[in-house]
Write a protein that holds these residues in place. Structure first.
Motif, PDB file in Angstrom:
ATOM      1  N   VAL A   1       1.219  -0.409   3.361  1.00 49.43           N
ATOM      2  CA  VAL A   1       1.243   0.583   2.286  1.00 49.43           C
ATOM      3  C   VAL A   1       1.471  -0.151   0.982  1.00 49.43           C
ATOM      4  N   TRP A   2       0.585   0.075   0.034  1.00 50.63           N
ATOM      5  CA  TRP A   2       0.675  -0.503  -1.310  1.00 50.63           C
ATOM      6  C   TRP A   2       1.315   0.553  -2.209  1.00 50.63           C
ATOM      7  N   TRP A   3       2.517   0.272  -2.699  1.00 53.34           N
ATOM      8  CA  TRP A   3       3.292   1.254  -3.468  1.00 53.34           C
ATOM      9  C   TRP A   3       3.790   0.559  -4.721  1.00 53.34           C
ATOM     10  N   GLY A   4       3.139   0.804  -5.866  1.00 58.36           N
ATOM     11  CA  GLY A   4       3.488   0.093  -7.091  1.00 58.36           C
ATOM     12  C   GLY A   4       3.195  -1.382  -6.932  1.00 58.36           C
ATOM     13  N   SER A   5       4.185  -2.223  -7.203  1.00 61.25           N
ATOM     14  CA  SER A   5       3.988  -3.667  -7.020  1.00 61.25           C
ATOM     15  C   SER A   5       4.365  -4.119  -5.619  1.00 61.25           C
ATOM     16  N   TYR A   6       4.917  -3.196  -4.803  1.00 60.58           N
ATOM     17  CA  TYR A   6       5.370  -3.571  -3.467  1.00 60.58           C
ATOM     18  C   TYR A   6       4.287  -3.340  -2.423  1.00 60.58           C
ATOM     19  N   LEU A   7       4.256  -4.217  -1.437  1.00 65.68           N
ATOM     20  CA  LEU A   7       3.390  -4.045  -0.279  1.00 65.68           C
ATOM     21  C   LEU A   7       4.271  -4.002   0.955  1.00 65.68           C
ATOM     22  N   TYR A   8       4.290  -2.841   1.606  1.00 66.27           N
ATOM     23  CA  TYR A   8       5.028  -2.677   2.851  1.00 66.27           C
ATOM     24  C   TYR A   8       4.121  -3.080   4.011  1.00 66.27           C
ATOM     25  N   VAL A   9       4.631  -3.958   4.882  1.00 68.25           N
ATOM     26  CA  VAL A   9       3.869  -4.464   6.022  1.00 68.25           C
ATOM     27  C   VAL A   9       4.736  -4.300   7.265  1.00 68.25           C
ATOM     28  N   VAL A  10       4.215  -3.647   8.299  1.00 63.45           N
ATOM     29  CA  VAL A  10       5.028  -3.438   9.496  1.00 63.45           C
ATOM     30  C   VAL A  10       5.239  -4.749  10.248  1.00 63.45           C
ATOM     31  N   ASP A  11       6.442  -4.875  10.797  1.00 65.03           N
ATOM     32  CA  ASP A  11       6.868  -6.010  11.618  1.00 65.03           C
ATOM     33  C   ASP A  11       7.134  -5.427  13.001  1.00 65.03           C
ATOM     34  N   THR A  12       6.224  -5.609  13.934  1.00 65.15           N
ATOM     35  CA  THR A  12       6.065  -4.772  15.121  1.00 65.15           C
ATOM     36  C   THR A  12       7.353  -4.391  15.841  1.00 65.15           C
ATOM     37  N   MET A  13       8.163  -5.356  16.197  1.00 64.36           N
ATOM     38  CA  MET A  13       9.347  -5.061  17.001  1.00 64.36           C
ATOM     39  C   MET A  13      10.621  -4.918  16.178  1.00 64.36           C
ATOM     40  N   LYS A  14      10.551  -5.208  14.877  1.00 68.02           N
ATOM     41  CA  LYS A  14      11.771  -5.291  14.074  1.00 68.02           C
ATOM     42  C   LYS A  14      11.899  -4.216  13.008  1.00 68.02           C
ATOM     43  N   GLY A  15      10.845  -3.964  12.243  1.00 68.25           N
ATOM     44  CA  GLY A  15      10.968  -3.045  11.122  1.00 68.25           C
ATOM     45  C   GLY A  15       9.825  -3.171  10.138  1.00 68.25           C
ATOM     46  N   ILE A  16      10.157  -3.387   8.877  1.00 59.36           N
ATOM     47  CA  ILE A  16       9.151  -3.415   7.807  1.00 59.36           C
ATOM     48  C   ILE A  16       9.474  -4.566   6.853  1.00 59.36           C
ATOM     49  N   ARG A  17       8.461  -5.337   6.486  1.00 59.82           N
ATOM     50  CA  ARG A  17       8.606  -6.387   5.484  1.00 59.82           C
ATOM     51  C   ARG A  17       8.088  -5.875   4.143  1.00 59.82           C
ATOM     52  N   VAL A  18       8.626  -6.437   3.069  1.00 57.11           N
ATOM     53  CA  VAL A  18       8.188  -6.073   1.726  1.00 57.11           C
ATOM     54  C   VAL A  18       7.698  -7.331   1.014  1.00 57.11           C
ATOM     55  N   TYR A  19       6.453  -7.303   0.563  1.00 60.84           N
ATOM     56  CA  TYR A  19       5.862  -8.374  -0.241  1.00 60.84           C
ATOM     57  C   TYR A  19       5.684  -7.862  -1.663  1.00 60.84           C
ATOM     58  N   ASP A  20       5.717  -8.771  -2.625  1.00 61.39           N
ATOM     59  CA  ASP A  20       5.719  -8.362  -4.025  1.00 61.39           C
ATOM     60  C   ASP A  20       4.479  -8.862  -4.744  1.00 61.39           C
ATOM     61  N   LEU A  21       3.556  -7.929  -5.012  1.00 67.33           N
ATOM     62  CA  LEU A  21       2.336  -8.271  -5.750  1.00 67.33           C
ATOM     63  C   LEU A  21       2.645  -8.637  -7.193  1.00 67.33           C
ATOM     64  N   GLY A  22       3.810  -8.253  -7.695  1.00 69.07           N
ATOM     65  CA  GLY A  22       4.226  -8.614  -9.037  1.00 69.07           C
ATOM     66  C   GLY A  22       4.718 -10.041  -9.148  1.00 69.07           C
ATOM     67  N   ARG A  23       4.907 -10.718  -8.007  1.00 69.98           N
ATOM     68  CA  ARG A  23       5.319 -12.115  -7.993  1.00 69.98           C
ATOM     69  C   ARG A  23       4.242 -13.005  -7.378  1.00 69.98           C
ATOM     70  N   MET A  24       3.019 -12.549  -7.467  1.00 66.14           N
ATOM     71  CA  MET A  24       1.878 -13.293  -6.951  1.00 66.14           C
ATOM     72  C   MET A  24       1.711 -14.613  -7.707  1.00 66.14           C
ATOM     73  N   PHE A  25       1.205 -15.641  -7.029  1.00 70.46           N
ATOM     74  CA  PHE A  25       0.952 -16.907  -7.713  1.00 70.46           C
ATOM     75  C   PHE A  25      -0.339 -17.552  -7.234  1.00 70.46           C
ATOM     76  N   ARG A  26      -0.838 -18.449  -8.063  1.00 70.99           N
ATOM     77  CA  ARG A  26      -1.994 -19.268  -7.725  1.00 70.99           C
ATOM     78  C   ARG A  26      -1.493 -20.677  -7.445  1.00 70.99           C
ATOM     79  N   PRO A  27      -1.713 -21.177  -6.227  1.00 74.50           N
ATOM     80  CA  PRO A  27      -1.314 -22.561  -5.953  1.00 74.50           C
ATOM     81  C   PRO A  27      -2.181 -23.536  -6.737  1.00 74.50           C
ATOM     82  N   SER A  28      -1.717 -24.757  -6.844  1.00 71.06           N
ATOM     83  CA  SER A  28      -2.434 -25.749  -7.656  1.00 71.06           C
ATOM     84  C   SER A  28      -3.742 -26.183  -7.025  1.00 71.06           C
TER      85      SER A  28
END
Length: 495
Positions: free
Chosen positions: A295-322
């Motif tokens: 689920v993409w909600w604002g700058s957050y991306l919720y991603v299910v973690d099958t046996m544990k719960g939910i992870r949160v990734y931050d599209l507002g802290r995205m980066f480009r590697p060198s």
């Protein structure tokens, strides 16, 4: 010990608290369960013209399609035809989603009371008080770690911070308009629309699409930077180690006859010896994060973690590697940064885990109910051999974009037994629960609608159906199909 959560009004909360004999309850910060958390503990992408960008090239690395020891809800086998039911839901049992729910949970959760069965084709309501999530670490700690990572990436490692504006300005792959004939025929009369990935991504054997979300989830306007956008997740299905984890595809579908998209990599910040680095998104076992729902909600991306719960990734802290020239490299080393050849990397900032007092439940998929009050995430379980999988509704705080927390934890507002096998995705719209099931008609899926206490209705769905996404402005329900050679992204008119 009795517990007291916020009710429909402050007065109601005070009454409940007084009745339970609990001291110290106050509106907006009422007592909950204990928060002791368990388990604390196609061709790779590059820039539009960077060397190594395969675009439409078919898979040329990590050859083979061996199963990487999947954690929980692997792609399903074909199943037999399931009986359909024509009866509509019972209005007397319909939830009132316009009314703020009452979280007034007393005592320990009764897991036997929610370990129940139902008749095939009929949903059954459960007490939401049985299910509870809490952050593994404080949100500010996860954000601070991600910020330290960004400082190192953009400092000694030569990378750059990036935003969704940059992603949408660098879409480097061309989708194919329309649906394959078998999908269009099966969905005849349902107003089906969609697109296909390019041939390389459609056929690649070591990346499998799973989750789906989009701009209708992300923003109240339904648009991101003025565009209609679909986002999908893929997991790296291979025995190669280290795994490349999970990636996202961001597709501009403003014009379905001209869909362009780009892949991004999910990464997990890690700290060792006082220094922060990052790895591919994976389980503790080393297997790729399945990313079965997003689920993409604002700058957050919720991603299910099958046996544990939910992870949160931050599209507002995205980066480009060198560097994008080494598809085998991940992390910071020797003054450079890599993300398996991808131009954009999205870091994790948090993990919600089931608490020690919660009843067990899996997190195979997730959808968003943006129209309820409060908005809510809807997670659910996959089981191939029985119809007793559960769905759980988790309230969101619209002001913060995070799960609604009361004294350190989030208690579900309701639960239900699905009453169907092979549930791969689900969401709630206007009180109706929609469930995407695979392999219900031979190898094809069914899309179900129902409410607790009523009979499910259904329509034809696609081969390899996965997660669900509801696009409000167009009143469409979308899925992404997973199997190589048949990976259409499909939306139908809501029924």
């Amino acid at each position: 010990m009795a517990m007291c959560r916020d009710g429909r009004t402050f007065y109601a909360a005070l009454v409940l608290c007084a009745f339970a004999g609990v001291v110290g309850c106050n509106s907006g910060n009422l007592s909950g369960h204990g928060v002791d958390v368990r388990d604390v503990g196609g061709l790779e992408d590059s820039s539009a013209l960077d060397a190594g960008d395969g675009g439409d090239a078919r898979g040329v690395e990590d050859a083979g399609d061996s199963d990487g020891g999947f954690d929980g809800d692997e792609a399903d086998a074909d199943g037999g035809e399931m009986p359909d039911t024509a009866d509509g839901p019972d209005a007397a049992d319909a939830p009132d989603v316009s009314e703020e729910p009452v979280w007034a949970c007393e005592g320990e959760p009764n897991c036997e009371a929610v370990d129940v069965s139902t008749t095939l084709g009929q949903m059954r309501g459960l007490d939401g008080c049985a299910f509870e999530l809490a952050l593994e670490e404080p949100m500010e700690d996860g954000e601070a770690l991600a910020d330290r990572l960004l400082a190192r990436v953009t400092g000694e490692a030569g990378g750059q911070t990036r935003t969704m504006v940059d992603v949408l300005g660098a879409l480097n792959r061309q989708g194919r308009a329309g649906l394959r004939s078998s999908f269009a025929t099966r969905l005849s009369g349902l107003g089906a629309v969609g697109f296909r990935w390019n041939a390389g991504d459609d056929d690649v054997s070591y990346w499998y699409p799973q989750g789906i979300s989009g701009s209708s989830d992300a923003e109240a306007s339904g648009l991101v930077e003025g565009r209609r956008v679909i986002m999908t997740s893929w997991y790296h299905k291979t025995e190669a180690r280290p795994t490349k984890g999970a990636r996202l595809s961001v597709a501009d579908i403003s014009d379905l006859s001209d869909v362009r998209y780009r892949h991004l990599l999910l990464v997990d910040p890690v700290e060792a010896g006082g220094e922060v680095n990052y790895t591919s998104a994976s389980y503790d076992s080393g297997n790729a994060l399945h990313a079965g729902g997003i689920v993409w909600w604002g700058s957050y991306l919720y991603v299910v973690d099958t046996m544990k719960g939910i992870r949160v990734y931050d599209l507002g802290r995205m980066f480009r590697p060198s560097h994008t020239d080494d598809t085998s490299a991940i992390g910071i080393r020797g003054g450079r940064s890599d993300a398996h050849g991808y131009l954009f990397a999205v870091p994790r900032i948090a993990r919600y885990r089931l608490t020690s007092e919660s009843c067990p439940v899996r997190f195979s998929f997730v959808g968003l109910d943006r129209q309820s009050e409060p908005p809510a995430l809807v997670t659910g379980e996959y089981f191939s051999d029985h119809a007793q999988a559960k769905m759980v509704v988790w309230p969101l705080d619209a002001a913060t974009g995070l799960l609604e927390t009361r004294q350190g934890s989030t208690v579900a507002s309701r639960g239900l037994v699905i009453g169907q096998t092979r549930a791969q995705g689900g969401t709630r719209v206007g009180g109706d629960f929609y469930v995407s099931s695979s392999s219900q008609d031979g190898s094809n899926g069914r899309l179900y609608k129902g409410r607790p206490g009523g009979r499910n209705t259904s329509v034809n769905w696609v081969y390899g159906a996965e997660d669900l996404y509801y696009e409000r402005a167009h009143d469409r329900i979308w899925t992404t199909a997973e199997h190589p050679g048949a990976r259409d992204v499909v939306g139908i008119e809501r029924f």
